[in-house]
Scaffold this active site. Structure first.
Site, PDB file in Angstrom:
ATOM      1  N   ASP A 204       0.921  -1.302   0.002  1.00  0.00           N
ATOM      2  CA  ASP A 204      -0.003   0.129  -0.039  1.00  0.00           C
ATOM      3  C   ASP A 204       0.859   1.310   0.123  1.00  0.00           C
ATOM      4  O   ASP A 204       2.161   0.973  -0.171  1.00  0.00           O
ATOM      5  CB  ASP A 204      -0.969   0.012   1.319  1.00  0.00           C
ATOM      6  N   ASP A 206       1.452   4.798   2.360  1.00  0.00           N
ATOM      7  CA  ASP A 206       0.929   5.458   3.727  1.00  0.00           C
ATOM      8  C   ASP A 206       1.409   6.858   3.651  1.00  0.00           C
ATOM      9  O   ASP A 206       2.575   7.027   3.376  1.00  0.00           O
ATOM     10  CB  ASP A 206       1.577   4.681   4.701  1.00  0.00           C
ATOM     11  N   ASP A 310      -3.104   4.303   2.766  1.00  0.00           N
ATOM     12  CA  ASP A 310      -3.646   4.734   4.153  1.00  0.00           C
ATOM     13  C   ASP A 310      -3.449   6.055   4.273  1.00  0.00           C
ATOM     14  O   ASP A 310      -2.258   6.743   4.114  1.00  0.00           O
ATOM     15  CB  ASP A 310      -2.758   3.877   5.101  1.00  0.00           C
TER      16      ASP A 310
END
Ligand code: ATP
Ligand code: MN
Ligand code: MN
Length: 386
Positions: A204, A206, A310
């Protein structure tokens, strides 16, 4: 210095936060094996065992040389009996029978596949495994009731299991910067997680967002999400009014500001080959943001892909703690908190550092100051790959 016939043995400190752990190391053939066993222990909800294997692996990552024989393990901390047995087998036979049988086992493979779906944790995966489900598609075929996160997880399964490249992370950064700048000027946006530690790919991307002016960051998250949604860049999002009130190992909390710290687990729609376009500035927003899938009928095609992102918003007074807490690695974070508690009588979280002896919170404006409070040598992000 006293004379010695042997070259000095490599000394390795026992907490991962006392050591430098580079991204690339010399013992992947051992650490990969130990991490399979750690993962399998997690699938069996045996946290103690999982952490023991992760700590063993992490010690080997910090060594400046390849482990060639059992002599190389002398004086190393954290190596439990079980890990040593596995290492010995690999050094002697090239593989460990336990690791290989785990890798081949139906349970390990099914748990790996099912927990590989965004939104699916070990508990759900285990229940489904015991009901005979094996693959993500089985969730659809057997008509399982899925929450919105899991629906998105199944829908974007292939994209979300394809590593995010540094290039894509940079493209996402530009989109996040544009979104934040459209709703608040002067905000500071920093890339966290694996990419901050120098990884070339991640699962992902962040981000930590703050503002020099304490309080200016309040209410930022829903505005940013609203902007992204209007641009058609969000496939899924769920914001949580964080906190670690819920987490058992993070009791440290500052006396106020708690409810401002927000995070968002999301899935972005990233156009391939170009960054998101559109500059319309729209400040009207709906503050009642909840979980939702925006593009339920959309499927990734040749022109875009889904990427997990995120977002965390932190008041500036907590920025150093949030930076330290969201840089990782997970084991490094865990070890920092363990060091704080066991060796210093302090309690560390992504918000604050509390000194139990002095009964007060210790302020910090940088990660360096937090390490200093903890009596630790500063370890830069690129060497926190524990
Ligand atoms: P990857 O490249 O696989 O994403 P990563 O190190 O970036 O690796 P993440 O899972 O994105 O892994 O976590 C990044 C950091 O955020 C870690 O330091 C982790 O401790 C922290 N973190 C992740 N999830 C949470 C959470 N739910 N609450 C608090 N901190 C979290
Ligand atoms: Mn990450
Ligand atoms: Mn993350």
């Amino acid at each position: 210095p006293k004379p010695s016939a042997d070259p000095p043995a490599t000394t390795v400190k026992s907490y991962a936060c006392q050591r430098r752990t580079p991204l690339k190391h010399h013992n992947t053939f051992l650490t990969d094996a130990l991490e399979i066993l750690a993962e399998n222990a997690e699938f069996n909800e045996n946290e103690g065992r999982s952490v023991a294997f992760r700590r063993s692996a992490s010690v080997l990552k910090a060594l400046p040389h390849v482990v060639r024989g059992m002599d190389d393990l002398k004086n190393l901390p954290c190596l439990g009996e079980h890990s040593v047995r596995v290492i010995k087998e690999i050094l002697e036979d090239g593989t460990s029978s336990e690791v290989e049988s785990t890798r081949q086992s139906e349970q390990y493979q099914a748990m790996k596949a099912l927990t590989g779906v965004f939104g699916v944790g070990v508990k759900s995966a285990d229940r489904w495994f015991r009901e005979g489900l094996r693959r993500p598609l089985d969730l659809i075929h057997t008509g399982q009731k899925l929450n919105l996160a899991q629906q998105a997880g199944v829908q974007y399964y292939n994209d979300l299991n394809r590593p995010v490249t540094k290039r894509e992370a940079v493209a996402i950064s530009h989109i996040v910067e544009k979104a934040v700048n459209a709703v608040l000027s002067g905000a500071i946006i920093t890339l966290m997680g694996g990419f901050r530690r120098g990884k070339e790919v991640g699962h992902d991307v962040d981000f930590l967002i703050t503002h020099l002016e304490e309080g200016a960051e309040e209410g930022l998250m829903p505005k940013v999400l609203n902007w992204l949604e209007e641009q058609g860049l969000l496939l899924y999002q769920k914001t949580t009014r964080n906190s670690y009130l819920e987490s058992k190992d993070g009791p440290a909390r500052p006396p106020h500001n708690l409810d401002r710290f927000e995070r968002c687990f999301s899935i972005f729609k990233l156009e391939k080959g170009k960054e998101g376009s559109g500059t319309s500035l729209n400040t009207s927003y709906d503050s009642g943001t909840t979980e939702g899938i925006t593009g339920t009928t959309e499927q990734p095609g040749p022109s875009w892909r889904a990427v997990r992102v995120d977002l965390v918003v932190s008041p500036f007074s907590q920025f150093a703690f949030a930076t330290l807490g969201w840089t990782g690695s997970k084991l490094f974070e865990r070890e920092l908190r363990r060091w704080a508690g066991q060796e210093k009588g302090m309690s560390l979280s992504s918000h604050a550092l509390y000194d139990s002896k002095q009964q007060r919170y210790l302020r910090a404006n940088s990660e360096e100051e937090i390490f200093a409070h903890l009596g630790l040598e500063y370890i830069p992000p690129s060497e926190r790959n524990a």
